[in-house]
Motif scaffolding. Structure first.
Motif, PDB file in Angstrom:
ATOM      1  N   PHE A 103     -30.120 -57.544 -36.173  1.00 24.06           N
ATOM      2  CA  PHE A 103     -28.760 -57.938 -35.807  1.00 24.06           C
ATOM      3  C   PHE A 103     -28.654 -58.353 -34.340  1.00 24.06           C
ATOM      4  CE2 PHE A 103     -27.189 -55.373 -39.544  1.00 24.06           C
ATOM      5  CZ  PHE A 103     -26.611 -56.450 -40.197  1.00 24.06           C
ATOM      6  N   GLN A 104     -29.606 -57.885 -33.528  1.00 19.46           N
ATOM      7  CA  GLN A 104     -29.600 -58.235 -32.100  1.00 19.46           C
ATOM      8  C   GLN A 104     -30.566 -59.384 -31.792  1.00 19.46           C
ATOM      9  OE1 GLN A 104     -29.224 -54.530 -29.421  1.00 19.46           O
ATOM     10  NE2 GLN A 104     -30.085 -53.704 -31.307  1.00 19.46           N
ATOM     11  N   SER A 105     -31.048 -60.042 -32.838  1.00 19.66           N
ATOM     12  CA  SER A 105     -31.957 -61.197 -32.723  1.00 19.66           C
ATOM     13  C   SER A 105     -33.314 -60.833 -32.133  1.00 19.66           C
ATOM     14  CB  SER A 105     -31.306 -62.316 -31.882  1.00 19.66           C
ATOM     15  OG  SER A 105     -30.076 -62.710 -32.460  1.00 19.66           O
ATOM     16  N   LYS A 106     -33.724 -59.567 -32.253  1.00 20.36           N
ATOM     17  CA  LYS A 106     -35.053 -59.124 -31.816  1.00 20.36           C
ATOM     18  C   LYS A 106     -35.980 -59.195 -33.023  1.00 20.36           C
ATOM     19  CE  LYS A 106     -32.932 -55.966 -28.456  1.00 20.36           C
ATOM     20  NZ  LYS A 106     -32.783 -54.555 -28.012  1.00 20.36           N
ATOM     21  N   TYR A 107     -36.293 -60.425 -33.428  1.00 20.94           N
ATOM     22  CA  TYR A 107     -36.914 -60.652 -34.726  1.00 20.94           C
ATOM     23  C   TYR A 107     -38.347 -60.137 -34.819  1.00 20.94           C
ATOM     24  CZ  TYR A 107     -32.874 -63.748 -35.062  1.00 20.94           C
ATOM     25  OH  TYR A 107     -31.601 -64.256 -35.054  1.00 20.94           O
ATOM     26  N   VAL A 108     -39.115 -60.291 -33.756  1.00 17.80           N
ATOM     27  CA  VAL A 108     -40.509 -59.830 -33.792  1.00 17.80           C
ATOM     28  C   VAL A 108     -40.568 -58.309 -33.883  1.00 17.80           C
ATOM     29  CG1 VAL A 108     -42.694 -59.752 -32.540  1.00 17.80           C
ATOM     30  CG2 VAL A 108     -41.353 -61.865 -32.560  1.00 17.80           C
ATOM     31  N   ASP A 109     -39.780 -57.636 -33.060  1.00 16.95           N
ATOM     32  CA  ASP A 109     -39.739 -56.174 -33.098  1.00 16.95           C
ATOM     33  C   ASP A 109     -39.243 -55.677 -34.448  1.00 16.95           C
ATOM     34  OD1 ASP A 109     -40.634 -55.988 -30.502  1.00 16.95           O
ATOM     35  OD2 ASP A 109     -38.641 -55.830 -29.633  1.00 16.95           O
ATOM     36  N   ALA A 110     -38.224 -56.352 -34.970  1.00 16.06           N
ATOM     37  CA  ALA A 110     -37.683 -55.967 -36.276  1.00 16.06           C
ATOM     38  C   ALA A 110     -38.728 -56.113 -37.366  1.00 16.06           C
ATOM     39  CB  ALA A 110     -36.465 -56.825 -36.603  1.00 16.06           C
ATOM     40  N   THR A 111     -39.451 -57.219 -37.345  1.00 13.94           N
ATOM     41  CA  THR A 111     -40.467 -57.484 -38.368  1.00 13.94           C
ATOM     42  C   THR A 111     -41.541 -56.411 -38.356  1.00 13.94           C
ATOM     43  OG1 THR A 111     -40.102 -59.875 -38.226  1.00 13.94           O
ATOM     44  CG2 THR A 111     -42.192 -59.143 -39.177  1.00 13.94           C
ATOM     45  N   SER A 112     -41.992 -56.036 -37.179  1.00 12.92           N
ATOM     46  CA  SER A 112     -43.048 -55.028 -37.065  1.00 12.92           C
ATOM     47  C   SER A 112     -42.627 -53.701 -37.695  1.00 12.92           C
ATOM     48  CB  SER A 112     -43.402 -54.815 -35.588  1.00 12.92           C
ATOM     49  OG  SER A 112     -44.351 -53.785 -35.445  1.00 12.92           O
ATOM     50  N   LEU A 113     -41.405 -53.269 -37.402  1.00 14.09           N
ATOM     51  CA  LEU A 113     -40.928 -51.995 -37.931  1.00 14.09           C
ATOM     52  C   LEU A 113     -40.716 -52.049 -39.440  1.00 14.09           C
ATOM     53  CD1 LEU A 113     -38.306 -50.886 -35.243  1.00 14.09           C
ATOM     54  CD2 LEU A 113     -40.645 -50.083 -35.526  1.00 14.09           C
ATOM     55  N   VAL A 114     -40.135 -53.141 -39.924  1.00 15.08           N
ATOM     56  CA  VAL A 114     -39.835 -53.235 -41.353  1.00 15.08           C
ATOM     57  C   VAL A 114     -41.124 -53.382 -42.165  1.00 15.08           C
ATOM     58  CG1 VAL A 114     -38.534 -54.475 -43.121  1.00 15.08           C
ATOM     59  CG2 VAL A 114     -37.551 -54.178 -40.857  1.00 15.08           C
ATOM     60  N   GLU A 115     -42.108 -54.080 -41.636  1.00 17.47           N
ATOM     61  CA  GLU A 115     -43.402 -54.159 -42.318  1.00 17.47           C
ATOM     62  C   GLU A 115     -44.045 -52.779 -42.424  1.00 17.47           C
ATOM     63  OE1 GLU A 115     -45.165 -58.639 -41.586  1.00 17.47           O
ATOM     64  OE2 GLU A 115     -45.405 -57.161 -39.977  1.00 17.47           O
ATOM     65  N   GLU A 116     -43.953 -51.992 -41.360  1.00 18.50           N
ATOM     66  CA  GLU A 116     -44.487 -50.633 -41.398  1.00 18.50           C
ATOM     67  C   GLU A 116     -43.750 -49.787 -42.434  1.00 18.50           C
ATOM     68  OE1 GLU A 116     -45.231 -46.751 -38.462  1.00 18.50           O
ATOM     69  OE2 GLU A 116     -44.424 -48.621 -37.618  1.00 18.50           O
ATOM     70  N   CYS A 117     -42.436 -49.957 -42.494  1.00 19.50           N
ATOM     71  CA  CYS A 117     -41.639 -49.260 -43.491  1.00 19.50           C
ATOM     72  C   CYS A 117     -42.090 -49.607 -44.905  1.00 19.50           C
ATOM     73  CB  CYS A 117     -40.161 -49.632 -43.312  1.00 19.50           C
ATOM     74  SG  CYS A 117     -39.094 -49.055 -44.643  1.00 19.50           S
ATOM     75  N   LEU A 118     -42.291 -50.893 -45.174  1.00 19.82           N
ATOM     76  CA  LEU A 118     -42.682 -51.334 -46.507  1.00 19.82           C
ATOM     77  C   LEU A 118     -44.046 -50.781 -46.902  1.00 19.82           C
ATOM     78  CD1 LEU A 118     -41.908 -52.993 -48.972  1.00 19.82           C
ATOM     79  CD2 LEU A 118     -42.924 -55.004 -47.873  1.00 19.82           C
ATOM     80  N   LEU A 119     -44.968 -50.720 -45.965  1.00 19.76           N
ATOM     81  CA  LEU A 119     -46.296 -50.166 -46.253  1.00 19.76           C
ATOM     82  C   LEU A 119     -46.202 -48.695 -46.672  1.00 19.76           C
ATOM     83  CD1 LEU A 119     -48.478 -51.708 -43.393  1.00 19.76           C
ATOM     84  CD2 LEU A 119     -48.661 -52.185 -45.839  1.00 19.76           C
ATOM     85  N   ILE A 120     -45.357 -47.930 -45.981  1.00 24.80           N
ATOM     86  CA  ILE A 120     -45.166 -46.520 -46.336  1.00 24.80           C
ATOM     87  C   ILE A 120     -44.554 -46.406 -47.728  1.00 24.80           C
ATOM     88  CG2 ILE A 120     -43.912 -44.400 -45.777  1.00 24.80           C
ATOM     89  CD1 ILE A 120     -44.089 -45.243 -42.818  1.00 24.80           C
ATOM     90  N   GLN A 121     -43.535 -47.209 -47.990  1.00 28.86           N
ATOM     91  CA  GLN A 121     -42.867 -47.157 -49.288  1.00 28.86           C
ATOM     92  C   GLN A 121     -43.806 -47.543 -50.428  1.00 28.86           C
ATOM     93  OE1 GLN A 121     -39.525 -49.727 -48.433  1.00 28.86           O
ATOM     94  NE2 GLN A 121     -38.154 -47.977 -48.161  1.00 28.86           N
TER      95      GLN A 121
END
Length: 219
Positions: A103-121
């Motif tokens: 939402f704050q347009s920090k797309y690279v940082d967001a992608t890194s965290l969400v990819e890590e989340c998906l791997l755990i899930q």
């Protein structure tokens, strides 16, 4: 006095208000629960962690991203220092903070965290779990904002498949995937399918949410 019961009761009240779209009112209950939890509970206590996560998530919903970021970054730091914390709780925090960055347009940082989340899930949840579908939608948005449209479309279609198998036709979570996939397809020039998805999204939202809910008419 049962401190944890008092915190859980406040958390429950906040959750009900959040479901109804009354985010500012919910935040007041969460903040009250947070104050008690931070005074009496250990930093790794599950009850305390749950309150902080819900508070951060509701600040996001209310558009107060800096407040949400501060809470969720602190929460993530605690979880990373204490590996005994449940993996799926860590995944939830990664997803929420990633969404906040998005939402704050920090797309690279967001992608890194969400990819890590998906791997755990993917390690701990069934392949058709709706939480994983939510993560795919957020990651799809991250890719879309970085013009990685084919990757975004693949994730969003997968998310939509899971949602369709889990929800009724007019469920608001299904509507949100229709909307995001419609945006992605429009950016690729797939206009007719995009229009259909957007039209479906509007119909679903009006059908499934109260007319005064803040999410009605968004987009």
């Amino acid at each position: 006095m049962d401190i944890k019961k008092e915190i859980r009761d406040l958390n429950k009240k906040g959750g009900k208000l959040t479901e109804e779209g009354h985010y500012s009112e919910a935040i007041r209950f969460y903040e009250q629960a947070r104050g008690i939890a931070e005074q009496y509970l250990e930093v790794t206590d599950d009850v305390r962690l749950a309150v902080l996560h819900n508070l951060g998530d509701t600040y996001i919903r209310n558009g107060e991203y800096m407040k949400a970021q501060a809470i969720l970054e602190n929460l993530l730091s605690v979880m990373r220092k204490h590996p005994e914390t449940h993996n799926l709780s860590l995944a939830d925090t990664l997803s929420s903070l990633g969404h906040c960055y998005l939402f704050q347009s920090k797309y690279v940082d967001a992608t890194s965290l969400v990819e890590e989340c998906l791997l755990i899930q993917q390690k701990h949840l069934p392949a058709n779990d709706v939480d994983m579908a939510s993560t795919m939608r957020i990651l799809g948005e991250c890719f879309m904002k970085q013009n990685k449209l084919s990757d975004a479309e693949r994730l969003l279609r997968h998310s939509l498949e899971i949602r369709k198998s889990a929800h009724t036709e007019d469920h608001p979570d299904l509507a949100s995937v229709h909307f995001t996939l419609g945006q992605c397809l429009n950016l690729q020039g797939k206009v007719s399918e995009s229009i259909k998805l957007m039209t479906d999204c509007v119909r679903m939202s009006k059908s499934s949410l109260h007319h005064e809910h803040p999410d009605v008419g968004k987009g």
